[in-house]
Each structure stands twice: as structure tokens, then as C-alpha cells.
Write a protein that holds these residues in place. Structure first.
Motif, mmCIF file in Angstrom:
data_model
loop_
_atom_site.group_PDB
_atom_site.id
_atom_site.type_symbol
_atom_site.label_atom_id
_atom_site.label_comp_id
_atom_site.label_asym_id
_atom_site.label_seq_id
_atom_site.Cartn_x
_atom_site.Cartn_y
_atom_site.Cartn_z
ATOM 1 N N GLU A 47 44.546 49.464 35.387
ATOM 2 C CA GLU A 47 43.922 49.314 36.699
ATOM 3 C C GLU A 47 43.890 47.826 37.024
ATOM 4 O OE1 GLU A 47 39.695 50.065 39.047
ATOM 5 O OE2 GLU A 47 39.879 50.647 36.943
ATOM 6 N N ILE A 48 44.341 47.458 38.211
ATOM 7 C CA ILE A 48 44.318 46.059 38.639
ATOM 8 C C ILE A 48 42.907 45.744 39.127
ATOM 9 C CG2 ILE A 48 45.298 44.326 40.189
ATOM 10 C CD1 ILE A 48 47.768 46.238 40.445
ATOM 11 N N LEU A 49 42.258 44.776 38.475
ATOM 12 C CA LEU A 49 40.881 44.425 38.811
ATOM 13 C C LEU A 49 40.779 43.171 39.678
ATOM 14 C CD1 LEU A 49 39.253 45.035 35.308
ATOM 15 C CD2 LEU A 49 39.320 46.594 37.277
ATOM 16 N N ALA A 50 41.617 42.179 39.407
ATOM 17 C CA ALA A 50 41.539 40.911 40.137
ATOM 18 C C ALA A 50 42.813 40.112 39.895
ATOM 19 C CB ALA A 50 40.324 40.107 39.679
ATOM 20 N N LEU A 51 42.973 39.074 40.696
ATOM 21 C CA LEU A 51 44.076 38.137 40.508
ATOM 22 C C LEU A 51 43.547 36.743 40.777
ATOM 23 C CD1 LEU A 51 47.164 37.964 39.921
ATOM 24 C CD2 LEU A 51 47.440 37.706 42.381
#
Length: 155
Positions: free
Chosen positions: A114-118
Motif C-alpha cells: 500500500e502506498i502511504l506517502a512520498l
């Protein structure tokens, strides 16, 4: 069809208000295939009319500049549900979504996360992702060899 074709395709699509998501070359030397995936900037879904409009413009440019073989196939379509994540902007856009990521820093080298932040600056972006065991892992985008949105059929 040389390597120089991608910047030309990108500029042509940019003038039409589309982003290049993916460009693939295939087919044979006698009948090359150019597959182009486009996306709309307004985040609406890409329509058949959008693909036809982009296809006509690209065809005119590629043929006028003699960038394609005499008999070639041009396929323009939407990026699909399992679209690639090629740029930092793609990762930012899809925060909260799941992606299949190939990277040596992930257990097994490839995981659905799951992509949480960048975070980070251009060229040094780091994605914060959650692996299947719930662990949060920092993944520098430069270390990612491939990433695509994960797609699961609903039952």
C-alpha cells in the motif's frame, strides 16, 4: 523506430492535454507495433474519443517526420487498471492505493504494497509503503525496477 521517439510522442500528447503513461515497442521489423498508453490531466477516465484524437495526431506527426516504418501499427489506449507507476507524480497521485512493486529492498524482491506517502526531492524521492505483514518500508524510487497499480476483481 529509434529511442528518440518518446520525447516526440510526449510533446505531441502534451499539446493535446494528455500525459504519456507508457510507450512500448513490439512487432517485427517489417511490421512494428507502437503501443501508447495515455492519461487525461483532469483525472477523468480516458475515452475512446480521446484515444482516437491522440492516435490521429500522433500518426500525422510520426509519418510526417518519417519516424515509423511504412507499415506499422499504432495502438493508443488508456493505461488500464494495472497502470505502471513511472514517475514520482504517479506515486503521489495514487497514495492510498495498492501497487505491485519490484525492488530488492522488499522481501522476496517483489510485493504488493500500500502506498502511504512520498517524500524527497526530484531524483531522490522515497515512497513509504506498507508491506503485506503491516510493516512500513521506505523505498527509494530509484531502486524500483517496476511498479504497477494492483488490480483485484471484485466478486
Amino acid at each position: 523506430m529509434g529511442e528518440s521517439i518518446e520525447p516526440i510522442v510526449t510533446r505531441e500528447l502534451d499539446a493535446l492535454g494528455f500525459d504519456l503513461v507508457e510507450l512500448r515497442r513490439g512487432g517485427s521489423k517489417a511490421r512494428p507495433v507502437l503501443e501508447i498508453r495515455i492519461d487525461r490531466r483532469d483525472e477523468e477516465k480516458v475515452t475512446v474519443d480521446d484515444c482516437a484524437h491522440a492516435s490521429r495526431a500522433l500518426e500525422a506527426r510520426l509519418e510526417a517526420d518519417a519516424l515509423v516504418a511504412e507499415q506499422y501499427v499504432l495502438e493508443v489506449s488508456s493505461p488500464g487498471a494495472d497502470r505502471p507507476l513511472r514517475h514520482a507524480a504517479d506515486w503521489r497521485r495514487f497514495i492510498g492505493r495498492r501497487a505491485t512493486v519490484t525492488c530488492a529492498l522488499l522481501a522476496g524482491g517483489k510485493q504488493e504494497v500500500e502506498i502511504l506517502a512520498l517524500d524527497g526531492e526530484s531524483g531522490a524521492e522515497v515512497a513509504l509503503v506498507r508491506d503485506p505483514k503491516g510493516r512500513e518500508v521506505q523505498v527509494p524510487l530509484r531502486e524500483v525496477s517496476q511498479a504497477r497499480l494492483a488490480f483485484h476483481w471484485k466478486r
